[in-house]
Design a protein around this motif. Sequence first.
Motif, PDB file in Angstrom:
ATOM      1  N   GLU A  75       1.115  -1.289   0.109  1.00 33.92           N
ATOM      2  CA  GLU A  75       0.114   0.307   0.381  1.00 33.92           C
ATOM      3  C   GLU A  75       0.630   1.216  -0.158  1.00 33.92           C
ATOM      4  O   GLU A  75       2.081   1.115   0.623  1.00 33.92           O
ATOM      5  CB  GLU A  75      -0.615   0.208   1.314  1.00 33.92           C
ATOM      6  CG  GLU A  75      -0.164   0.222   2.303  1.00 33.92           C
ATOM      7  CD  GLU A  75      -0.666  -0.203   3.817  1.00 33.92           C
ATOM      8  OE1 GLU A  75      -1.731  -0.213   3.764  1.00 33.92           O
ATOM      9  OE2 GLU A  75       0.235  -0.015   4.987  1.00 33.92           O
ATOM     10  N   LEU A  76       0.615   2.144  -0.476  1.00 32.67           N
ATOM     11  CA  LEU A  76       0.971   3.928  -0.386  1.00 32.67           C
ATOM     12  C   LEU A  76       1.622   3.857   0.809  1.00 32.67           C
ATOM     13  O   LEU A  76       0.483   4.165   1.959  1.00 32.67           O
ATOM     14  CB  LEU A  76       0.950   4.879  -1.219  1.00 32.67           C
ATOM     15  CG  LEU A  76       1.707   4.899  -2.629  1.00 32.67           C
ATOM     16  CD1 LEU A  76       0.728   5.567  -3.180  1.00 32.67           C
ATOM     17  CD2 LEU A  76       2.492   4.044  -2.904  1.00 32.67           C
ATOM     18  N   PRO A  77       2.760   3.797   1.663  1.00 37.00           N
ATOM     19  CA  PRO A  77       3.171   4.019   2.880  1.00 37.00           C
ATOM     20  C   PRO A  77       3.205   5.380   3.158  1.00 37.00           C
ATOM     21  O   PRO A  77       4.157   5.769   3.848  1.00 37.00           O
ATOM     22  CB  PRO A  77       5.231   3.442   3.082  1.00 37.00           C
ATOM     23  CG  PRO A  77       5.649   3.362   2.333  1.00 37.00           C
ATOM     24  CD  PRO A  77       3.811   3.931   0.021  1.00 37.00           C
ATOM     25  N   CYS A  78       1.970   5.895   3.248  1.00 41.87           N
ATOM     26  CA  CYS A  78       2.350   7.022   3.362  1.00 41.87           C
ATOM     27  C   CYS A  78       0.864   7.877   3.936  1.00 41.87           C
ATOM     28  O   CYS A  78       0.157   8.952   4.188  1.00 41.87           O
ATOM     29  CB  CYS A  78       2.225   8.107   2.360  1.00 41.87           C
ATOM     30  SG  CYS A  78       3.823   7.874   1.231  1.00 41.87           S
ATOM     31  N   GLY A  79      -0.180   6.624   4.478  1.00 41.73           N
ATOM     32  CA  GLY A  79      -1.563   6.754   4.942  1.00 41.73           C
ATOM     33  C   GLY A  79      -2.709   6.874   3.891  1.00 41.73           C
ATOM     34  O   GLY A  79      -3.736   7.439   4.131  1.00 41.73           O
ATOM     35  N   ASP A  80      -2.371   6.424   2.997  1.00 43.43           N
ATOM     36  CA  ASP A  80      -3.283   5.888   1.999  1.00 43.43           C
ATOM     37  C   ASP A  80      -3.188   4.974   1.496  1.00 43.43           C
ATOM     38  O   ASP A  80      -2.218   4.570   0.673  1.00 43.43           O
ATOM     39  CB  ASP A  80      -2.983   7.163   0.215  1.00 43.43           C
ATOM     40  CG  ASP A  80      -3.962   6.703  -0.551  1.00 43.43           C
ATOM     41  OD1 ASP A  80      -5.129   5.951  -0.495  1.00 43.43           O
ATOM     42  OD2 ASP A  80      -4.138   7.866  -1.627  1.00 43.43           O
ATOM     43  N   PHE A  81      -4.122   4.255   1.650  1.00 39.28           N
ATOM     44  CA  PHE A  81      -4.359   2.688   1.872  1.00 39.28           C
ATOM     45  C   PHE A  81      -4.859   2.655   0.735  1.00 39.28           C
ATOM     46  O   PHE A  81      -5.392   0.773   0.622  1.00 39.28           O
ATOM     47  CB  PHE A  81      -5.008   2.483   3.215  1.00 39.28           C
ATOM     48  CG  PHE A  81      -4.885   2.978   4.514  1.00 39.28           C
ATOM     49  CD1 PHE A  81      -3.781   2.647   4.842  1.00 39.28           C
ATOM     50  CD2 PHE A  81      -5.716   3.589   4.943  1.00 39.28           C
ATOM     51  CE1 PHE A  81      -2.889   3.271   5.923  1.00 39.28           C
ATOM     52  CE2 PHE A  81      -5.476   3.721   6.628  1.00 39.28           C
ATOM     53  CZ  PHE A  81      -3.893   4.043   6.651  1.00 39.28           C
ATOM     54  N   GLN A  83      11.378   4.245   6.444  1.00 37.43           N
ATOM     55  CA  GLN A  83      10.902   5.108   5.881  1.00 37.43           C
ATOM     56  C   GLN A  83      10.497   5.337   4.884  1.00 37.43           C
ATOM     57  O   GLN A  83      11.373   4.901   3.848  1.00 37.43           O
ATOM     58  CB  GLN A  83      11.794   6.179   6.549  1.00 37.43           C
ATOM     59  CG  GLN A  83      13.068   6.190   6.437  1.00 37.43           C
ATOM     60  CD  GLN A  83      13.806   6.915   7.523  1.00 37.43           C
ATOM     61  OE1 GLN A  83      13.997   6.302   8.118  1.00 37.43           O
ATOM     62  NE2 GLN A  83      15.212   7.944   7.103  1.00 37.43           N
ATOM     63  N   PHE A  84      10.162   6.806   3.824  1.00 33.25           N
ATOM     64  CA  PHE A  84       9.827   7.086   3.068  1.00 33.25           C
ATOM     65  C   PHE A  84       9.527   8.278   3.580  1.00 33.25           C
ATOM     66  O   PHE A  84       9.131   9.017   3.187  1.00 33.25           O
ATOM     67  CB  PHE A  84       8.172   6.593   2.362  1.00 33.25           C
ATOM     68  CG  PHE A  84       7.994   4.757   2.351  1.00 33.25           C
ATOM     69  CD1 PHE A  84       9.060   3.732   1.074  1.00 33.25           C
ATOM     70  CD2 PHE A  84       7.996   4.067   3.946  1.00 33.25           C
ATOM     71  CE1 PHE A  84       8.334   2.430   2.009  1.00 33.25           C
ATOM     72  CE2 PHE A  84       7.680   2.831   3.765  1.00 33.25           C
ATOM     73  CZ  PHE A  84       8.061   1.546   3.046  1.00 33.25           C
ATOM     74  N   ARG A  97      -4.372   3.372  -2.308  1.00 36.42           N
ATOM     75  CA  ARG A  97      -3.248   3.359  -3.572  1.00 36.42           C
ATOM     76  C   ARG A  97      -2.279   2.481  -3.286  1.00 36.42           C
ATOM     77  O   ARG A  97      -1.883   1.940  -2.366  1.00 36.42           O
ATOM     78  CB  ARG A  97      -2.903   4.467  -4.140  1.00 36.42           C
ATOM     79  CG  ARG A  97      -3.712   5.674  -4.448  1.00 36.42           C
ATOM     80  CD  ARG A  97      -3.376   6.310  -4.410  1.00 36.42           C
ATOM     81  NE  ARG A  97      -4.371   7.062  -5.713  1.00 36.42           N
ATOM     82  CZ  ARG A  97      -4.217   7.445  -6.369  1.00 36.42           C
ATOM     83  NH1 ARG A  97      -4.516   5.989  -7.319  1.00 36.42           N
ATOM     84  NH2 ARG A  97      -6.501   8.573  -6.781  1.00 36.42           N
TER      85      ARG A  97
END
Lengths: 125, 125
Positions: free
Chosen positions: B57-63, B110-111, B65
């Motif tokens: 999942e985009l590891p940025c809080g956007d589940f 980390q991203f 994508r």
Amino acid sequence: MRKSQQRTAIFEELGKLKSHPRGDELYDIVRQRLPRISLGTVYRNLELLRQRGMVLELPCGDFNRYDGKISPHHHFLCRQCRRLWDFNPDIAPGESKPIKNTADFQIESQFTVFYGLCRQCLAKT
Amino acid sequence: MRKSQQRTAIFEELGKLKSHPRGDELYDIVRQRLPRISLGTVYRNLELLRQRGMVLELPCGDFNRYDGKISPHHHFLCRQCRRLWDFNPDIAPGESKPIKNTADFQIESQFTVFYGLCRQCLAKT
DNA sequence: TTTGATGCAAAGTATTTGCAATCGG
DNA sequence: CCGATTGCAAATACTTTGCATCAAA
């Protein structure tokens, strides 16, 4: 931009939070203060405030969550429970490194998301 | 986990992409290969593959994508058109710095997301 | 008085779920 | 055969929008 009770309440309540709500979640919170506010008003104002730079959309590809803090800070995302936290490690990676533009991208800022397990989810393992 | 035509197609097609689609967007793509696949199947499989660590999942809080690339890389997000790109600046910030755990968070990775304007949106200004 | 902002409700978009039918091991 | 997986459709979740009304300047 005119003043309105509603916009003020939305802005202030978001600023108090440590979480990063969607429009509908913030609606539930603001409604405790202004019971007659409508959901559409919350969504409209968040978009307006975003355009003015008064609140941040989570700058991570998730356009539907908002952050009332403008000052730079990082986030931690738990891969299990998926909660997102404000997080400032002692060493903030990248902050000391120069930001470099390329032919394709004009970089204005950069944000780091730390990814892993929070204390609670770790305890369950 | 059993084999199925559908799951294989979903996994392979996602792997070919440079973009980071939502479930419904990937559905449109996979349907060119398996015209009778259903939308629910795509969503169900993406969640399954995510749990197995086969897609991110985009590891940025956007589940919502997904990214078919497992190897570490960064992203650039255009604040105007909101497209999200793979992006590897010459100096990847933070990569050389040690990752430090805290009492509350066990950090696995980390991203970094770079935020600004893409070439096209810059040209329009 | 003028026009931006609101409440409401309907419409739009994205995702999840129940269930009978089907497929793989 | 048995249980995982599917297609389908209905349900849910989240967001946007049209419009008549209200309120700030």
